[in-house]
Design a protein around this motif. Sequence first.
Motif, short mmCIF file in Angstrom:
data_model
loop_
_atom_site.label_atom_id
_atom_site.label_comp_id
_atom_site.label_asym_id
_atom_site.label_seq_id
_atom_site.Cartn_x
_atom_site.Cartn_y
_atom_site.Cartn_z
N HIS A 1 83.77 56.01 20.04
CA HIS A 1 83.08 55.63 21.28
C HIS A 1 83.73 56.35 22.45
O HIS A 1 84.91 56.14 22.74
CB HIS A 1 83.15 54.13 21.50
CG HIS A 1 82.64 53.69 22.83
ND1 HIS A 1 81.34 53.85 23.22
CD2 HIS A 1 83.27 53.10 23.88
CE1 HIS A 1 81.17 53.38 24.44
NE2 HIS A 1 82.34 52.93 24.87
N TYR A 2 82.95 57.20 23.14
CA TYR A 2 83.47 57.94 24.28
C TYR A 2 82.61 57.69 25.51
O TYR A 2 81.40 57.92 25.48
CB TYR A 2 83.52 59.44 23.97
CG TYR A 2 83.97 60.27 25.16
CD1 TYR A 2 85.31 60.23 25.58
CD2 TYR A 2 83.08 61.07 25.86
CE1 TYR A 2 85.73 60.96 26.68
CE2 TYR A 2 83.49 61.82 26.95
CZ TYR A 2 84.82 61.76 27.36
OH TYR A 2 85.24 62.49 28.45
N ASP A 3 83.24 57.20 26.55
CA ASP A 3 82.57 56.98 27.83
C ASP A 3 83.44 57.62 28.90
O ASP A 3 84.51 57.09 29.23
CB ASP A 3 82.40 55.48 28.08
CG ASP A 3 81.71 55.18 29.42
OD1 ASP A 3 81.48 56.14 30.20
OD2 ASP A 3 81.42 54.01 29.68
N PRO A 4 83.03 58.76 29.45
CA PRO A 4 83.88 59.46 30.42
C PRO A 4 84.16 58.65 31.68
O PRO A 4 85.12 58.95 32.40
CB PRO A 4 83.08 60.74 30.74
CG PRO A 4 81.67 60.41 30.39
CD PRO A 4 81.76 59.46 29.22
N ASP A 5 83.35 57.62 31.94
CA ASP A 5 83.56 56.77 33.12
C ASP A 5 84.40 55.53 32.80
O ASP A 5 84.59 54.68 33.67
CB ASP A 5 82.21 56.34 33.69
CG ASP A 5 81.40 57.51 34.21
OD1 ASP A 5 82.00 58.46 34.77
OD2 ASP A 5 80.17 57.51 34.02
N ASN A 6 84.88 55.44 31.56
CA ASN A 6 85.64 54.25 31.17
C ASN A 6 86.79 54.64 30.26
O ASN A 6 86.94 54.13 29.15
CB ASN A 6 84.70 53.25 30.46
CG ASN A 6 85.36 51.91 30.22
OD1 ASN A 6 86.25 51.50 30.97
ND2 ASN A 6 84.93 51.22 29.17
N LEU A 7 87.61 55.56 30.73
CA LEU A 7 88.72 56.06 29.92
C LEU A 7 89.98 55.21 30.07
O LEU A 7 90.74 55.05 29.12
CB LEU A 7 89.04 57.51 30.29
CG LEU A 7 87.93 58.53 30.05
CD1 LEU A 7 88.37 59.90 30.54
CD2 LEU A 7 87.56 58.57 28.57
N LEU B 1 86.49 44.72 19.19
CA LEU B 1 85.76 44.88 20.44
C LEU B 1 86.65 45.67 21.40
O LEU B 1 87.79 45.26 21.66
CB LEU B 1 85.41 43.51 21.05
CG LEU B 1 84.42 42.64 20.28
CD1 LEU B 1 84.30 41.27 20.95
CD2 LEU B 1 83.06 43.31 20.21
N HIS B 2 86.14 46.79 21.91
CA HIS B 2 86.94 47.69 22.73
C HIS B 2 86.47 47.65 24.19
O HIS B 2 85.29 47.78 24.47
CB HIS B 2 86.82 49.12 22.20
CG HIS B 2 87.23 49.28 20.78
ND1 HIS B 2 88.52 49.07 20.35
CD2 HIS B 2 86.51 49.59 19.66
CE1 HIS B 2 88.60 49.28 19.04
NE2 HIS B 2 87.38 49.59 18.59
N ALA B 3 87.43 47.49 25.10
CA ALA B 3 87.12 47.45 26.52
C ALA B 3 87.02 48.85 27.14
O ALA B 3 86.42 49.02 28.19
CB ALA B 3 88.17 46.63 27.27
N PHE B 4 87.65 49.85 26.49
CA PHE B 4 87.67 51.22 26.99
C PHE B 4 87.19 52.18 25.90
O PHE B 4 87.02 51.78 24.75
CB PHE B 4 89.09 51.62 27.44
CG PHE B 4 89.63 50.79 28.57
CD1 PHE B 4 89.46 51.17 29.89
CD2 PHE B 4 90.34 49.61 28.31
CE1 PHE B 4 89.97 50.40 30.93
CE2 PHE B 4 90.85 48.84 29.35
CZ PHE B 4 90.66 49.24 30.66
N SER B 5 86.99 53.45 26.28
CA SER B 5 86.67 54.46 25.28
C SER B 5 87.70 54.41 24.16
O SER B 5 88.92 54.33 24.42
CB SER B 5 86.68 55.86 25.91
OG SER B 5 85.57 56.02 26.77
N PHE B 6 87.20 54.45 22.92
CA PHE B 6 88.13 54.28 21.80
C PHE B 6 87.48 54.86 20.54
O PHE B 6 86.33 54.56 20.23
CB PHE B 6 88.44 52.79 21.58
CG PHE B 6 89.65 52.53 20.74
CD1 PHE B 6 90.90 52.41 21.32
CD2 PHE B 6 89.55 52.42 19.35
CE1 PHE B 6 92.03 52.17 20.55
CE2 PHE B 6 90.65 52.18 18.58
CZ PHE B 6 91.91 52.05 19.17
N GLY B 7 88.25 55.68 19.83
CA GLY B 7 87.75 56.23 18.57
C GLY B 7 86.47 57.02 18.78
O GLY B 7 86.38 57.92 19.62
#
Length: 251
Positions: free
Chosen positions: A34-40, A26-32
């Motif tokens: 999964h990319y979320d520009p608002d959660n880097l 379970l990832h709390a930030f963008s990882f691998g």
Amino acid sequence: MVRVIDVRRSGDRYRGSEPPSGISSLHAFSFGRHYDPDNLRFGPLLACNEERLAPGAGFDEHPHSHTEIVTWVTEGELTHQDSTGHTTVVRPGDVQHLSAASGVRHVERNDGPAPLAFLQMWLAPLTWDGTPAYSLIRREDLPQDHPDTVVLTLPAAAAALHHLQLTPGRPQPLPEAPLRYVHVLNGEVRFGPAPAEAPSGAPEADVRHGAPAAELGRGDSARIGAPAEGPLTLMAHGEAPAELLVWAMEG
């Protein structure tokens, strides 16, 4: 001045699971992928991953560089091997720190007979120099009956990791810092301004998602920005104690 508390629920984390391999993440930030520009990132904190490994499962040898990697085991035993020659077994309550610096390779496996669960946190260093380094602080070398223990000081990232153990009915101040990241390991927690700082009828905090109070359960987290007037306090919610990790960061 408004204090902003950004609550993130465990169920909203990105699932990077690989069921056939016995790995659940379970990832709390963008990882691998999964990319979320608002959660880097949040300050220097780049990752906060909850990992569960079945017996025999693990992450094969892989590289890291320019990252401070801190691991806290909650269940089972983590076998660590790295290219600097360290081979260790990390157990619940131990604090492992791997400074990848110019480059290091490591293996993480569950070589034990029971399931393994651990929290791994990555922080960006202030400078991109130095050589890889490794440390392991055993649980028995840390205070066991203190409500707030600094278990790791990380000058390379201008951060310190606190281990908080909360008893029902006993408020505990949240460590002060420009940025704080709270992760609940066990139990339920409620926090907000200290009673003397909260006017009658006023909300306890400005909490994301419009919740009336900052209440966190197991696996939930909170990101707290610039300090406002008065301290924040935490308290175990309900009849059971609670256990948390808190990063106090300069920014």
